[in-house]
Design an enzyme around this catalytic site. Sequence first.
Site, PDB file in Angstrom:
ATOM      1  N   ASP A 142       0.837  -1.201   0.000  1.00 19.31           N
ATOM      2  CA  ASP A 142       0.000   0.000   0.000  1.00 19.31           C
ATOM      3  C   ASP A 142       0.876   1.256   0.000  1.00 19.31           C
ATOM      4  O   ASP A 142       0.589   2.225  -0.717  1.00 19.31           O
ATOM      5  CB  ASP A 142      -0.922  -0.021   1.225  1.00 19.31           C
ATOM      6  CG  ASP A 142      -1.854   1.170   1.271  1.00 19.31           C
ATOM      7  OD1 ASP A 142      -2.894   1.130   0.600  1.00 19.31           O
ATOM      8  OD2 ASP A 142      -1.537   2.155   1.961  1.00 19.31           O
ATOM      9  N   MET A 192     -23.705   4.756  -9.695  1.00 20.66           N
ATOM     10  CA  MET A 192     -22.258   4.796  -9.933  1.00 20.66           C
ATOM     11  C   MET A 192     -21.773   6.228 -10.130  1.00 20.66           C
ATOM     12  O   MET A 192     -20.816   6.666  -9.488  1.00 20.66           O
ATOM     13  CB  MET A 192     -21.901   3.930 -11.147  1.00 20.66           C
ATOM     14  CG  MET A 192     -20.432   3.923 -11.516  1.00 20.66           C
ATOM     15  SD  MET A 192     -19.330   3.323 -10.210  1.00 20.66           S
ATOM     16  CE  MET A 192     -19.416   1.555 -10.491  1.00 20.66           C
ATOM     17  N   ASP A 202     -26.059  14.278 -17.093  1.00 17.59           N
ATOM     18  CA  ASP A 202     -26.844  13.158 -17.624  1.00 17.59           C
ATOM     19  C   ASP A 202     -27.886  13.725 -18.582  1.00 17.59           C
ATOM     20  O   ASP A 202     -28.144  14.940 -18.595  1.00 17.59           O
ATOM     21  CB  ASP A 202     -27.515  12.379 -16.485  1.00 17.59           C
ATOM     22  CG  ASP A 202     -27.810  10.931 -16.869  1.00 17.59           C
ATOM     23  OD1 ASP A 202     -27.107  10.023 -16.387  1.00 17.59           O
ATOM     24  OD2 ASP A 202     -28.749  10.706 -17.666  1.00 17.59           O
ATOM     25  N   VAL A 241     -23.724   3.724 -19.608  1.00 26.96           N
ATOM     26  CA  VAL A 241     -24.003   2.293 -19.697  1.00 26.96           C
ATOM     27  C   VAL A 241     -22.856   1.535 -20.380  1.00 26.96           C
ATOM     28  O   VAL A 241     -22.184   2.065 -21.269  1.00 26.96           O
ATOM     29  CB  VAL A 241     -25.343   2.065 -20.438  1.00 26.96           C
ATOM     30  CG1 VAL A 241     -25.259   2.529 -21.890  1.00 26.96           C
ATOM     31  CG2 VAL A 241     -25.776   0.614 -20.369  1.00 26.96           C
ATOM     32  N   LYS A 284     -20.816   4.397 -25.278  1.00 22.24           N
ATOM     33  CA  LYS A 284     -19.640   5.040 -24.684  1.00 22.24           C
ATOM     34  C   LYS A 284     -18.853   5.827 -25.734  1.00 22.24           C
ATOM     35  O   LYS A 284     -18.452   6.965 -25.495  1.00 22.24           O
ATOM     36  CB  LYS A 284     -18.740   3.994 -24.014  1.00 22.24           C
ATOM     37  CG  LYS A 284     -19.251   3.511 -22.663  1.00 22.24           C
ATOM     38  CD  LYS A 284     -18.244   2.590 -21.984  1.00 22.24           C
ATOM     39  CE  LYS A 284     -18.755   2.097 -20.644  1.00 22.24           C
ATOM     40  NZ  LYS A 284     -18.749   3.128 -19.591  1.00 22.24           N
ATOM     41  N   HIS A 304     -11.323   2.586 -13.911  1.00 27.62           N
ATOM     42  CA  HIS A 304     -12.314   1.588 -13.510  1.00 27.62           C
ATOM     43  C   HIS A 304     -12.528   1.617 -11.998  1.00 27.62           C
ATOM     44  O   HIS A 304     -11.686   1.163 -11.227  1.00 27.62           O
ATOM     45  CB  HIS A 304     -11.843   0.196 -13.966  1.00 27.62           C
ATOM     46  CG  HIS A 304     -12.767  -0.912 -13.579  1.00 27.62           C
ATOM     47  ND1 HIS A 304     -12.345  -2.213 -13.405  1.00 27.62           N
ATOM     48  CD2 HIS A 304     -14.102  -0.921 -13.334  1.00 27.62           C
ATOM     49  CE1 HIS A 304     -13.371  -2.966 -13.065  1.00 27.62           C
ATOM     50  NE2 HIS A 304     -14.441  -2.204 -13.015  1.00 27.62           N
ATOM     51  N   ASN A 313     -17.648  -1.158  -7.279  1.00 30.10           N
ATOM     52  CA  ASN A 313     -18.905  -0.838  -6.608  1.00 30.10           C
ATOM     53  C   ASN A 313     -18.975  -1.512  -5.238  1.00 30.10           C
ATOM     54  O   ASN A 313     -18.642  -2.693  -5.139  1.00 30.10           O
ATOM     55  CB  ASN A 313     -20.069  -1.320  -7.494  1.00 30.10           C
ATOM     56  CG  ASN A 313     -21.307  -0.468  -7.334  1.00 30.10           C
ATOM     57  OD1 ASN A 313     -21.292   0.549  -6.644  1.00 30.10           O
ATOM     58  ND2 ASN A 313     -22.383  -0.882  -7.944  1.00 30.10           N
ATOM     59  N   ASN A 318     -10.830  -7.998 -13.635  1.00 34.54           N
ATOM     60  CA  ASN A 318     -11.828  -8.877 -14.244  1.00 34.54           C
ATOM     61  C   ASN A 318     -11.185  -9.996 -15.059  1.00 34.54           C
ATOM     62  O   ASN A 318     -11.729 -11.099 -15.140  1.00 34.54           O
ATOM     63  CB  ASN A 318     -12.798  -8.074 -15.107  1.00 34.54           C
ATOM     64  CG  ASN A 318     -13.877  -7.417 -14.270  1.00 34.54           C
ATOM     65  OD1 ASN A 318     -14.285  -7.955 -13.245  1.00 34.54           O
ATOM     66  ND2 ASN A 318     -14.336  -6.249 -14.674  1.00 34.54           N
TER      67      ASN A 318
END
Length: 715
Positions: A296, A325, A344, A402, A408, A451, A454, A501
Amino acid sequence: MIYQGETLTVSYLEDGIAELRFDAPGSVNKLDRATLLSLSEAIAALQQERELKGLILTSGKDAFIVGADITEFLELFDLPQADLLGWLKKANDIFSAIEDLPVPTLSAIKGHALGGGCETILSTDFRLADTSAKIGLPETKLGIMPGFGGTVRLPRVIGADNALEWITTGKDYRADDALKVGAIDAVVAPDALQSAAVQMIKDAVKGKLDWQGRRAAKKAPLRLSKLEAMMSFTTAAGMVAAVAGKHYPAPMTAVKTVEAAAGMSRDEALAVEAQGFIKLAKTDVAKALVGIFLNDQHIKALAKKAAKQAAKATSHAAVLGAGIMGGGIAYQSASKGIPAVMKDINEKALALGMGEATKLLNGQLEKGRIDGIKMGQVLSAITPTLSYDNVKHVDVVVEAVVENPKVKAAVLGEVEGIIGEDAVLASNTSTIPISLLAKELKRPQNFCGMHFFNPVHRMPLVEIIRGEQTSDETINRVVAYAAAMGKSPVVVNDCPGFFVNRVLFPYFFGFNKLVADGADFAAVDKVMEKEFGWPMGPAYLLDVVGIDTGHHAGDVMAQGFPARMSKEGRTAIDVMYEVNRFGQKNGKGFYAYEQDKKGKPKKVADAASYELLAPIAKPKQDFDKDAIIARMMIPMINEVVLCLEEGIVATPAEADIALVYGLGFPPFRGGVFRYLDTIGLDRYVAMADQYADLGPLYRVSDKLREMAAQGKTFY
């Protein structure tokens, strides 16, 4: 001047009252080996002073002492037991010498006095703090326990129950809370600390304060009847067993140490503490948790370097796409002092985003972490808008619309034409390659991935993804921005799934294969949670993430790495997806979900899941825990190693931090590379070879096999 060293000095203030001032080169005071040696010499000098009437310990820094030097720990832990015991004995002789000085002693505390810093102030007769002070013993968070007398002195100062809570939780406490339990004697304003300290020690010298009585109590056995002791230690042990669990031995060892030493005098009790400390220092858990701390620190150092190298700091940001988010990202930015525009096309989404920020701030308010003024300041630093007008002059834009490449790309192209030429664009995508999104941009060098995980406010990791054309300046600015938001940024190179991921989905492929071979998914969850230490097993994690999300990401990974990750027929995830069992979001996945008393989803077994899975699974088979762990973890471990070999992630330290902070990899194991070093590469390769027939994900790389043969390690 009585004594002058590199990290501390001793001189007279007035009338026989001396000040021992910690003031090391650099920004903080630490109890490293050099400082302990100087402290020993300083106390020896004070013992020769015939004019000495009282001693005040102070700090020349904003913090008193932040603790021991953790960078020295792993080297110390590797010492032979006798040498480690010798080091502890020398250190404790210093603090006992402070406690045995023939004059009253006082610590004047500002800022943090943690770990060894807290143990230092416990060695003095009195403790005076200003309002900025925070004290505590965080050692159990590092897999060890106090070793400089903390388990001996703290129970004798604040009582066994309070001391056990402090030591086993590792929390730090504000001055007012420490005052309530008697850990400090008084709290004053910062500008009054020095004068109040001098007055207090003068009162002790004159006999107005009973410093000798206090000292005698600290050096004597704990004042507890047999019944009180039994109740205190049994209760503490029960609470620790429930909270810490079997994988974290430090809190329970601390309880047993305080209990064993309760009837002893100081020196006997210190010997018991030393044995407990050494026992923990020799564990793999301590090495793993200290390793996480050091990793860290490495991440923080890289972020500081990036901030210095960046030509421009981020003073205003924008988030495109509101909702949960977007609202979380805007909140995180604004709460750390960087105003954020939240844009938005939908009024409802903006309301949802502001609602998320308000909810998070209300939570902080209820816990007393902020006041109403701070809440108002943060909310006013978030500007919800349907227009791009407020976005024109920001430094960084985080796109969080989305997860669809066409949407995007359109949004990124649109905003690029509005913002300044030196503004940076970042996409909060979990799977879409950054280099693909950059193709339609006029300034791809100013674009990277950012990235978030959540929930944004709780998850410390942010993956910063470098595309093929991303400039160093862009990376530096976004890394610095993420760090300013209070996050731990890890830079990775672009590939399908990036790092986190990419390594998670082989784990899910291992899960699919186990279920297909007849394993009970609930049994797999239980082993991976209780035995390996994940916060959630794979089936439960898929339900929480969303099986639709997992299904889509799995397809992306299969396309990106067809040789290793392509599907073999229908999988357990496919089955759930096909019948719209998406997990918590719609009440049914591998498990069914009910609301608990607090309105939160609670998982319950659902026979329908087993009926649905029966056609794709072999007859039920019981796998032992070692087989389940091996079959689940080998694919992930192999993919993590490949990511390092391919340069997707730069170092084992960054990979391990990303796994712990982004996926919840069990901290007591330290991350994949620390885990491999702990079990041994040769042992791991031999284990993986037993499962090589399960497919390419189970086959170790040639480089890892070579490292194992040469007896190498990653750290």
